[in-house]
Design an enzyme around this catalytic site. Structure first.
Site, PDB file in Angstrom:
ATOM      1  N   HIS A 187      49.480   9.890   1.249  1.00  0.00           N
ATOM      2  CA  HIS A 187      48.898  10.805   2.243  1.00  0.00           C
ATOM      3  C   HIS A 187      47.869  11.662   1.504  1.00  0.00           C
ATOM      4  O   HIS A 187      48.092  12.023   0.341  1.00  0.00           O
ATOM      5  CB  HIS A 187      50.034  11.661   2.825  1.00  0.00           C
ATOM      6  CG  HIS A 187      49.584  12.634   3.864  1.00  0.00           C
ATOM      7  ND1 HIS A 187      48.941  13.803   3.548  1.00  0.00           N
ATOM      8  CD2 HIS A 187      49.680  12.602   5.210  1.00  0.00           C
ATOM      9  CE1 HIS A 187      48.659  14.457   4.669  1.00  0.00           C
ATOM     10  NE2 HIS A 187      49.098  13.745   5.681  1.00  0.00           N
ATOM     11  N   PRO A 188      46.746  12.003   2.144  1.00  0.00           N
ATOM     12  CA  PRO A 188      45.665  12.692   1.426  1.00  0.00           C
ATOM     13  C   PRO A 188      46.062  13.969   0.689  1.00  0.00           C
ATOM     14  O   PRO A 188      45.425  14.338  -0.298  1.00  0.00           O
ATOM     15  CB  PRO A 188      44.658  13.017   2.537  1.00  0.00           C
ATOM     16  CG  PRO A 188      44.977  12.064   3.620  1.00  0.00           C
ATOM     17  CD  PRO A 188      46.409  11.689   3.513  1.00  0.00           C
ATOM     18  N   VAL A 189      47.106  14.635   1.113  1.00  0.00           N
ATOM     19  CA  VAL A 189      47.478  15.878   0.441  1.00  0.00           C
ATOM     20  C   VAL A 189      48.240  15.596  -0.864  1.00  0.00           C
ATOM     21  O   VAL A 189      48.344  16.460  -1.733  1.00  0.00           O
ATOM     22  CB  VAL A 189      48.261  16.804   1.401  1.00  0.00           C
ATOM     23  CG1 VAL A 189      49.748  16.475   1.400  1.00  0.00           C
ATOM     24  CG2 VAL A 189      48.030  18.256   1.054  1.00  0.00           C
ATOM     25  N   LYS A 190      48.731  14.368  -1.010  1.00  0.00           N
ATOM     26  CA  LYS A 190      49.472  14.006  -2.227  1.00  0.00           C
ATOM     27  C   LYS A 190      48.479  13.711  -3.366  1.00  0.00           C
ATOM     28  O   LYS A 190      47.270  13.717  -3.168  1.00  0.00           O
ATOM     29  CB  LYS A 190      50.378  12.796  -1.957  1.00  0.00           C
ATOM     30  CG  LYS A 190      51.271  12.948  -0.718  1.00  0.00           C
ATOM     31  CD  LYS A 190      52.401  13.961  -0.909  1.00  0.00           C
ATOM     32  CE  LYS A 190      53.031  14.429   0.382  1.00  0.00           C
ATOM     33  NZ  LYS A 190      53.864  13.499   1.077  1.00  0.00           N
ATOM     34  N   THR A 191      49.000  13.385  -4.553  1.00  0.00           N
ATOM     35  CA  THR A 191      48.126  13.278  -5.729  1.00  0.00           C
ATOM     36  C   THR A 191      47.104  12.148  -5.618  1.00  0.00           C
ATOM     37  O   THR A 191      45.962  12.297  -6.053  1.00  0.00           O
ATOM     38  CB  THR A 191      48.997  13.143  -6.991  1.00  0.00           C
ATOM     39  OG1 THR A 191      49.763  14.345  -7.120  1.00  0.00           O
ATOM     40  CG2 THR A 191      48.169  12.954  -8.256  1.00  0.00           C
TER      41      THR A 191
END
Ligand SMILES: *Cc1c(COP(=O)(O)O)cnc(C)c1O
Length: 391
Positions: A187-191
């Protein structure tokens, strides 16, 4: 120093990423194609696992892993209270019960002590334990896995936050020296960002094969794997051998993931650098404000920088602190509302009190942390925070 808005997390997409996706769009494959296999192979190498199975999301990956390990009705998954609800929900997709386990009040992790306590509710049921490496801090896997195995339980690591982290033996999260499988989110918020995307790594070839089958409807297309013998007059024959889902990762997402993976070292060193800056700035700020808690002996690549504030002692509600920080262009978030407090799980399991989780939830606040932050941003954030808290 940037004077623009600092969200709590943000993806880093550069020209190489855009070109990788564009190349894929111009190719023959939009769904499962060469980028998917290349991403799986590269990811397996990076985390030192023999097998990596890509899928649509970490939620899908958790479901695939739990299902492939045989989790079903009458069985049980033990999950920590401080996690995103998907860790628990995947067990419900399998029809299994969920035991919500308490956590260390400081770092929010499942511990051998809290797991031992949760195991008292197992009542002989088979199932699995799913530790979560919250904020990227690896759990004490040797001890948790030993406890789980002693009760006949499988072990699935929810590693959604922990790509790039190293355990006490220096092995990367995802190598699975103690677990059956580890699940990652892109997911884009992950690394690493794929848009939507997930990966399950394992040392167990048969488990990898079951997950690969289930992610695409349980359908087999290779004649040498058919249960019913292939007939010459049915060249279109394929077989559904098990109940599966469409959990495939599109090639477009895999092309982005592969390009992002090239930057993992850069992302990880930047996250470590920024986290160290926060650590230094937040050290020695008194009893009511503490840096993100780690765990001795491990080297986390932090997905979140989750600090601890005693809002009650400081006499200012968290919502007010968040609003005032936002007014200064600083985004913050709360990770997480304890699983057992969600109405769905209250209906299922009744009202529970988990003191470690409640303590963690009362104090936690995630500050901005992402590789594109400027070197001076942690100082801007901590100065603003101290003003808002009256410190
Ligand atoms: C983000 C997250 C998930 C779900 O990941 P998706 O890829 O969005 O499905 C699961 N567990 C944890 C701990 C997460 O942070």
């Amino acid at each position: 120093m940037s004077d623009g808005f600092l969200p709590y997390g943000r993806q880093w997409i550069d020209d190489a990423d855009i070109e990788a996706v564009t190349t894929c769009l111009k190719s023959d494959y939009l769904t499962t194609g060469p980028a998917v296999s290349a991403f799986e192979r590269a990811f397996a190498t990076v985390v030192q696992a023999p097998h990596a199975v890509s899928c649509h999301s970490a939620t899908a990956g958790l479901h695939l892993a739990y299902d492939a390990l045989g989790l079903g009705p009458g069985q049980c998954a033990i999950v920590p209270a401080i996690t995103f609800v998907a860790t628990a929900n995947a067990a419900r997709y399998c029809g299994a019960d969920v035991i919500v386990c308490d956590v260390d009040p400081d770092n929010g992790l499942m511990t051998p002590d809290t797991l031992s306590e949760a195991l008292k509710q197992l009542e002989g049921r088979p199932g699995l334990v799913a530790p979560v490496h919250l904020a990227g801090v690896p759990c004490d896997m040797p001890a948790l896995a030993a406890l789980a195995r002693a009760h006949g339980l499988s072990v699935v690591e929810d590693a959604s936050h922990a790509v790039g982290s190293l355990d006490e033996a220096g092995s990367p999260t995802g190598a699975c020296p103690h677990s059956d499988a580890a699940v990652f989110s892109f997911h884009p918020v992950k690394t690493l960002a794929c848009g939507e995307g997930g990966m399950v790594t394992t040392r167990d070839a048969a488990l990898a094969e079951r997950m690969a089958l289930a992610r695409s409807h349980g359908i087999v297309r290779e004649a040498d794997r058919f249960e019913r013998s292939a007939r010459a007059d049915e060249p279109w024959w394929y077989e559904m051998q098990a109940l599966g889902w469409n959990y495939r990762m599109p090639d477009i997402n895999a092309a982005l993931g592969l390009s992002q993976l090239n930057k993992l070292e850069l992302f990880a060193s930047r996250r470590r650098q920024l986290a160290r800056a926060y650590d230094d700035l937040l050290e020695g700020q008194g009893a009511h404000l503490a840096p993100s808690a780690g765990r001795a002996g491990v080297d986390p690549c932090r997905h979140l920088y989750n600090i601890r504030i005693d809002f009650q002692a400081l006499g200012k509600p968290r919502a007010q602190v968040m609003t005032e920080l936002r007014e200064q262009g600083i985004g913050t978030q709360v990770h997480y509302i304890p699983v057992h407090q969600h109405p769905y799980y209250v209906r299922l399991n009744g009202e529970r009190t988990l003191p470690g989780a409640e303590h963690h939830y009362a104090r936690t606040l995630s500050l901005p942390l992402y590789p594109m932050m400027a070197d001076e941003d942690p100082e801007r954030v901590v100065s603003a925070l101290k003003v808002v808290l009256g410190l």
